[in-house]
Design a protein around this motif. Structure first.
Motif, PDB file in Angstrom:
ATOM      1  N   ARG A 150       0.823  -1.222   0.000  1.00 16.69           N
ATOM      2  CA  ARG A 150       0.000   0.000   0.000  1.00 16.69           C
ATOM      3  C   ARG A 150       0.855   1.270   0.000  1.00 16.69           C
ATOM      4  NH1 ARG A 150      -4.422  -0.551   4.313  1.00 16.69           N
ATOM      5  NH2 ARG A 150      -5.145  -2.091   2.765  1.00 16.69           N
ATOM      6  N   ILE A 151       1.854   1.326   0.857  1.00 19.04           N
ATOM      7  CA  ILE A 151       2.699   2.523   0.940  1.00 19.04           C
ATOM      8  C   ILE A 151       3.535   2.672  -0.329  1.00 19.04           C
ATOM      9  CG2 ILE A 151       4.640   3.578   2.176  1.00 19.04           C
ATOM     10  CD1 ILE A 151       3.520   2.360   4.746  1.00 19.04           C
ATOM     11  N   GLU A 152       4.096   1.551  -0.812  1.00 17.68           N
ATOM     12  CA  GLU A 152       4.910   1.600  -2.033  1.00 17.68           C
ATOM     13  C   GLU A 152       4.082   2.075  -3.225  1.00 17.68           C
ATOM     14  OE1 GLU A 152       7.990  -2.107  -1.025  1.00 17.68           O
ATOM     15  OE2 GLU A 152       6.140  -2.439  -2.184  1.00 17.68           O
ATOM     16  N   MET A 153       2.825   1.646  -3.289  1.00 18.24           N
ATOM     17  CA  MET A 153       1.974   2.041  -4.405  1.00 18.24           C
ATOM     18  C   MET A 153       1.697   3.536  -4.376  1.00 18.24           C
ATOM     19  SD  MET A 153       0.542   0.995  -7.147  1.00 18.24           S
ATOM     20  CE  MET A 153      -0.755   1.448  -8.327  1.00 18.24           C
ATOM     21  N   ARG A 154       1.443   4.064  -3.200  1.00 22.67           N
ATOM     22  CA  ARG A 154       1.229   5.511  -3.078  1.00 22.67           C
ATOM     23  C   ARG A 154       2.457   6.282  -3.553  1.00 22.67           C
ATOM     24  NH1 ARG A 154      -1.238   5.267   3.006  1.00 22.67           N
ATOM     25  NH2 ARG A 154      -3.363   4.588   2.476  1.00 22.67           N
ATOM     26  N   ASN A 155       3.632   5.820  -3.132  1.00 22.96           N
ATOM     27  CA  ASN A 155       4.867   6.485  -3.532  1.00 22.96           C
ATOM     28  C   ASN A 155       5.118   6.350  -5.026  1.00 22.96           C
ATOM     29  OD1 ASN A 155       5.376   7.260  -0.873  1.00 22.96           O
ATOM     30  ND2 ASN A 155       6.602   5.432  -0.428  1.00 22.96           N
TER      31      ASN A 155
ATOM     32  N   PRO B 203      -1.392  -3.840   8.029  1.00 25.95           N
ATOM     33  CA  PRO B 203      -2.304  -3.969   6.894  1.00 25.95           C
ATOM     34  C   PRO B 203      -1.729  -3.252   5.673  1.00 25.95           C
ATOM     35  CG  PRO B 203      -3.174  -2.425   8.515  1.00 25.95           C
ATOM     36  CD  PRO B 203      -1.993  -3.076   9.136  1.00 25.95           C
ATOM     37  N   GLY B 204      -2.078  -3.756   4.491  1.00 29.93           N
ATOM     38  CA  GLY B 204      -1.536  -3.179   3.278  1.00 29.93           C
ATOM     39  C   GLY B 204      -0.197  -3.770   2.875  1.00 29.93           C
ATOM     40  N   THR B 205       0.177  -4.899   3.507  1.00 35.44           N
ATOM     41  CA  THR B 205       1.428  -5.575   3.175  1.00 35.44           C
ATOM     42  C   THR B 205       1.139  -6.994   2.693  1.00 35.44           C
ATOM     43  OG1 THR B 205       1.747  -6.374   5.443  1.00 35.44           O
ATOM     44  CG2 THR B 205       2.709  -4.226   4.871  1.00 35.44           C
ATOM     45  N   PHE B 206       2.177  -7.659   2.185  1.00 27.56           N
ATOM     46  CA  PHE B 206       2.061  -9.022   1.686  1.00 27.56           C
ATOM     47  C   PHE B 206       2.691 -10.012   2.665  1.00 27.56           C
ATOM     48  CE2 PHE B 206       2.514  -6.275  -2.094  1.00 27.56           C
ATOM     49  CZ  PHE B 206       1.349  -6.604  -2.789  1.00 27.56           C
TER      50      PHE B 206
END
Length: 291
Positions: A49-54, A112-115
């Motif tokens: 999730r965080i990587e996608m935002r970045n 949450p938002g991780t694999f």
């Protein structure tokens, strides 16, 4: 293509009604005593999730305003095809889970938002069941569609899909109208290039069509209900499909083309039970014959 280990793939954009399909197949599996390995498409996103935002922020700063979860930059198409190929041949393959929320993340002690880590599909399952965005993608050297023994498309007409997204994202995710519209616009090229083409590869398509006015989806006060919709069911190859039986079992249904049945939207779960139960049993018989 007939494989030793069958694969059922449900493809459709977010909010398209794939959850209803997954629930229906789960009922079929439970009733028929079938042990299916469940794979969610989100597991094959490239970024957490965080990587996608970045990634999206960086792409936008460099002039690319159309990065989305629908396209190849954000997904592991090769790994998904590798799973399908491996499972069809050996009954196993590499997958992982995407942890959507705190409840899903808690058992793994992750955010949450991780694999989760990649791991092998458990051996000895009867079939693989995939539900997500890209179960029938054909892109470059990747052809995921060819590995599915049963490929099902679930897609509302575009205005209905937009209404569903607007209401869900505003009410349950707290997004503004402007933010949701920006998302729709950003992902449109990927929708056209990677989501829509899959529905030419599917064996069966389910398309929900509202019978109320959705001409301006951006001011719709509510999402049209199943009873305010018709369901268009298209078979790529109607050979072997007992159309008279389906028409008799689905009240108020009719054939609009030689390969297409139209029925009330509320009949979707029943229609799926009637259509897919014999198909699943045929796949199981084929698996037993391959021994």
């Amino acid at each position: 293509m007939s494989r030793k280990h069958p694969i059922v793939s449900i493809t459709g954009s977010s909010g398209a009604g794939t959850t209803t399909v997954t629930t229906t197949f789960a009922q079929i599996f439970r009733r028929e005593g079938i042990n299916a390995s469940i794979v969610e498409g989100d597991a094959f996103h490239r970024y957490n999730r965080i990587e996608m935002r970045n990634f999206m922020k960086d792409a936008s700063e460099h002039g690319n305003h159309h990065v989305s979860h629908f396209g190849p930059e954000s997904n592991l198409f090769e790994e998904l095809e590798a799973l399908f190929r491996s499972y069809g041949e050996t009954g196993t393959g590499k997958t992982r889970k995407y942890l959507h929320n705190d409840q899903e993340a808690a058992p793994y002690a992750q955010d949450p938002g991780t694999f989760t880590d990649w791991e092998d599909v458990p051996e000895g399952t009867d079939m693989l069941f995939y539900e997500g965005l890209h179960g029938g993608v054909v892109h470059g050297d990747v052809n995921i569609a060819r590995h599915a023994d049963l490929l099902v498309g679930v897609v509302p007409i575009i205005n209905l899909e937009w209404i569903q997204k607007l209401h869900r994202d505003k009410q349950t995710r707290g997004y503004t109208q402007e933010a949701v519209v920006d998302t729709i616009l950003r992902r449109m090229p990927d929708y056209v290039n990677y989501i829509c083409p899959q529905f030419a590869e599917t064996h069966v398509n389910f398309q929900r069509v509202p019978t109320v006015d959705t001409s301006n989806p951006f001011i719709a006060r509510d999402v049209p209900s199943a009873d305010e919709s018709m369901l268009v069911i298209r078979f790529r190859n109607p050979k072997g499909i007992d159309m008279p039986y389906l028409l008799s079992m689905l009240h108020d249904s009719y054939m609009s083309r030689a390969n297409t049945i139209v029925c009330p939207g509320g009949k979707m779960p029943l229609a799926m039970q009637l259509i897919f139960t014999p198909m699943i049993l045929q796949l199981m018989d084929r698996k037993k014959r391959h021994g």
